[in-house]
Design a protein around this motif. Sequence first.
Motif, PDB file in Angstrom:
ATOM      1  N   GLN A  97      -2.756  -1.838 -11.133  1.00  0.00           N
ATOM      2  CA  GLN A  97      -3.057  -0.411 -11.157  1.00  0.00           C
ATOM      3  C   GLN A  97      -3.425   0.121  -9.771  1.00  0.00           C
ATOM      4  O   GLN A  97      -3.467   1.320  -9.555  1.00  0.00           O
ATOM      5  N   GLY A  98      -3.692  -0.788  -8.852  1.00  0.00           N
ATOM      6  CA  GLY A  98      -4.037  -0.398  -7.494  1.00  0.00           C
ATOM      7  C   GLY A  98      -5.527  -0.173  -7.310  1.00  0.00           C
ATOM      8  O   GLY A  98      -6.274   0.058  -8.263  1.00  0.00           O
ATOM      9  N   THR A  99      -5.940  -0.251  -6.067  1.00  0.00           N
ATOM     10  CA  THR A  99      -7.334   0.027  -5.707  1.00  0.00           C
ATOM     11  C   THR A  99      -7.334   0.900  -4.458  1.00  0.00           C
ATOM     12  O   THR A  99      -6.606   0.630  -3.497  1.00  0.00           O
ATOM     13  N   GLN A 100      -8.118   1.958  -4.492  1.00  0.00           N
ATOM     14  CA  GLN A 100      -8.126   2.942  -3.406  1.00  0.00           C
ATOM     15  C   GLN A 100      -8.963   2.432  -2.230  1.00  0.00           C
ATOM     16  O   GLN A 100     -10.111   2.005  -2.418  1.00  0.00           O
ATOM     17  N   GLU A 134       6.163   6.282   1.523  1.00  0.00           N
ATOM     18  CA  GLU A 134       6.735   5.233   0.704  1.00  0.00           C
ATOM     19  C   GLU A 134       5.798   4.017   0.651  1.00  0.00           C
ATOM     20  O   GLU A 134       4.953   3.834   1.519  1.00  0.00           O
ATOM     21  N   ARG A 135       5.999   3.217  -0.390  1.00  0.00           N
ATOM     22  CA  ARG A 135       5.215   2.000  -0.507  1.00  0.00           C
ATOM     23  C   ARG A 135       5.559   1.060   0.641  1.00  0.00           C
ATOM     24  O   ARG A 135       6.724   0.875   0.976  1.00  0.00           O
ATOM     25  N   THR A 178      -5.845   4.030   5.193  1.00  0.00           N
ATOM     26  CA  THR A 178      -6.168   4.704   3.932  1.00  0.00           C
ATOM     27  C   THR A 178      -4.939   4.759   3.033  1.00  0.00           C
ATOM     28  O   THR A 178      -3.876   5.250   3.431  1.00  0.00           O
ATOM     29  N   ALA A 179      -5.089   4.238   1.825  1.00  0.00           N
ATOM     30  CA  ALA A 179      -3.969   4.168   0.877  1.00  0.00           C
ATOM     31  C   ALA A 179      -4.466   3.546  -0.421  1.00  0.00           C
ATOM     32  O   ALA A 179      -5.589   3.033  -0.484  1.00  0.00           O
ATOM     33  N   ARG A 223       0.838  -1.187   0.000  1.00  0.00           N
ATOM     34  CA  ARG A 223       0.000   0.000   0.000  1.00  0.00           C
ATOM     35  C   ARG A 223       0.878   1.243   0.000  1.00  0.00           C
ATOM     36  O   ARG A 223       2.025   1.216   0.443  1.00  0.00           O
ATOM     37  N   GLN A 224       0.305   2.299  -0.529  1.00  0.00           N
ATOM     38  CA  GLN A 224       1.021   3.580  -0.557  1.00  0.00           C
ATOM     39  C   GLN A 224       0.046   4.694  -0.261  1.00  0.00           C
ATOM     40  O   GLN A 224      -0.930   4.888  -1.004  1.00  0.00           O
ATOM     41  N   ALA A 225       0.315   5.403   0.809  1.00  0.00           N
ATOM     42  CA  ALA A 225      -0.481   6.568   1.176  1.00  0.00           C
ATOM     43  C   ALA A 225       0.179   7.814   0.602  1.00  0.00           C
ATOM     44  O   ALA A 225       1.391   7.820   0.341  1.00  0.00           O
TER      45      ALA A 225
END
Length: 123
Positions: free
Chosen positions: A115-118, A44-45, A91-92, A38-40
């Motif tokens: 692509q990631g998911t919020q 950093e990731r 949250t990230a 995760r990355q907020a």
Amino acid sequence: QVQLVESGGGLVQAGGSLRLSCAASGRTFAWYAMGWFRQAPGKEREFVAAINWSGDTTYYVDSVKGRFTISRDNARNTVYLQMNNLKPEDTAVYFCAAGRKRSIATMDDYYGWGQGTQVTVSS
């Protein structure tokens, strides 16, 4: 080359739950470890959780232990992250990644980011 597609993110109140999914294609899914990161914003990731190729060994960062559970379904080429008792600090954008090894190994052994998911947790 591996392709990864995450889904399942959203907006949830603190204390709520979400289940993230990551569908993989492009290589033999069952042979390799899988991880969630995760990355907020402005950070950093972070390596959040991982599971080895057979599913009998898992890793969790301390901040999510007891709240998150990683699992995999090798028949469906999918890895999951069940997130319970969510907190605002969770949250990230959450990403899955494919391991280069069967074992969990280190963060540097993962590639092929989706692509990631919020995930947004309100207080």
